[in-house]
Design a protein around this motif. Sequence first.
Motif: not given
Lengths: 331, 133
Positions: B34-45, A233-238, B47-54
């Motif tokens: 400003v242009q940004s190539t990405g943010w690690e915090a976002k990439t982490v969540v 849920n937190l991941a989704n929120m972020i 990947h967590e999301n995709l892991e749960v879907l997998d």
Amino acid sequence: MQADFQHKQAAHCENGAIVNLLGDKGFKISEPMAFGLGSGLFFVYLPFLKINHAPGISYRPMPGKIFNRMAKRLGIKVQRFKFSDPKKAQQKLDENLSKNIPTGLVVGVYNLPYFPDEYRFHFNAHNIVVFGKKNGNYLISDSVMDYTVSLNEDELEKVRYAKGALAPKGHLYYPVSVPDAMDLTNPIKKAIKQTCNDMLAPVPLVGVKAIRWVAKDILKWHKKLGVAKTNYNLANMIRMQEEIGTGGGGFRFIYAAFLQEAGEYLKNQELLNLSQEMALIGDKWRDFALEASRVVKKRSNTENVYQVLSNDLMKLADMEEAFFKKLKKAV
Amino acid sequence: MKKNEVPQDDSPLKRKNINEMVYAVDDDGKFVSVQSTGWEAKTVVQHENLEVLDQRIQQALNDVKAGNVSPIVYFMELNRMDWQTLAAYVGKWTFFVKRHGKPNVFKNLNTKTLQKYADVFGISLNDLQNLKG
């Protein structure tokens, strides 16, 4: 059959579509100004509505609202169409393009081939602008991207007829008339007041009250649903907070930029000060996202981490409540 | 966030050569894009999301093999759908679609209905009926 169209990148898709469509009509407006005038800053929590298996959290008003509000405040006329028949939807689009009218579309994200896999989920409120057709391919300005792309007829039909929550049904829109240079004083004041009223609304589902509700629910998720589900849920929120097309921390910065522009326009020093304060609140949202991502990654099991996140969110709600009360008085 | 603090981390966007745009404050206190190539915090969540879907996909596959659910459930998860989304795509009420998720109901579905599901999932009728995993 390709309009003389300028693609400008934006931080958020709906703002971007607005800026690009109006720019083509000769009406120059910045993204923050469009966002601010459309009262784009928002927060809503819908715990009973599950999106991607997680409670619904949105940092923006309903899709289309930003443009509609702004158009109304500036006297811009926008035509909108939906079609039950995909063939008619394509016909209308082709007709517009042959008249050199760049056209905004609401589409589903899942089948957009140019998005990375991580961004593909069933979210049906993305905005793109079609500005031409070449050899059967539609030329697409997706304002969250730094370059333009193209889609063939089948691909475009697929995303225009994405199904499920908020199905776009071929939704198409374009401005038909824009005013000449106009005084923005009243529209700015009205827009700011609406955002303040939204964020301070006396109902639990929206604004700072909703932020507090989420803060409480983080603890509840942990107790009742366990660590894995809470982290999900937190991941989704972020994701809702920081991903393209939605925006939380990012939205605070756009809004801060709007307040700066508005402050300069109205020669209002208080707005300029508040703009810097909003940027600080934006930083706090980013800190929250960072902390949450750490919790998600480490899968820490102590009760404490969720308490910390919940407290952080409470603090954010307090800060925003104080902020919008001040902002309301400033205009 | 100051202009020089805008994260330039590795991200799924970067791999597609997409930059995203964010607003930040420059040295004079002015907001600039400003242009940004990405943010690690976002990439982490993400990947967590995709892991749960997998995990959900794997679970669905196991359930199909065990005879607990029909292949529709597996393909639904594979396409990142939930019941409501799938129901909207096949143009049926959620109640019926959920029923089709039961192996003994699925077995008796007519070809027309099965074809609808196959079309939505972008697979052949044969793939849908003979999922062995």
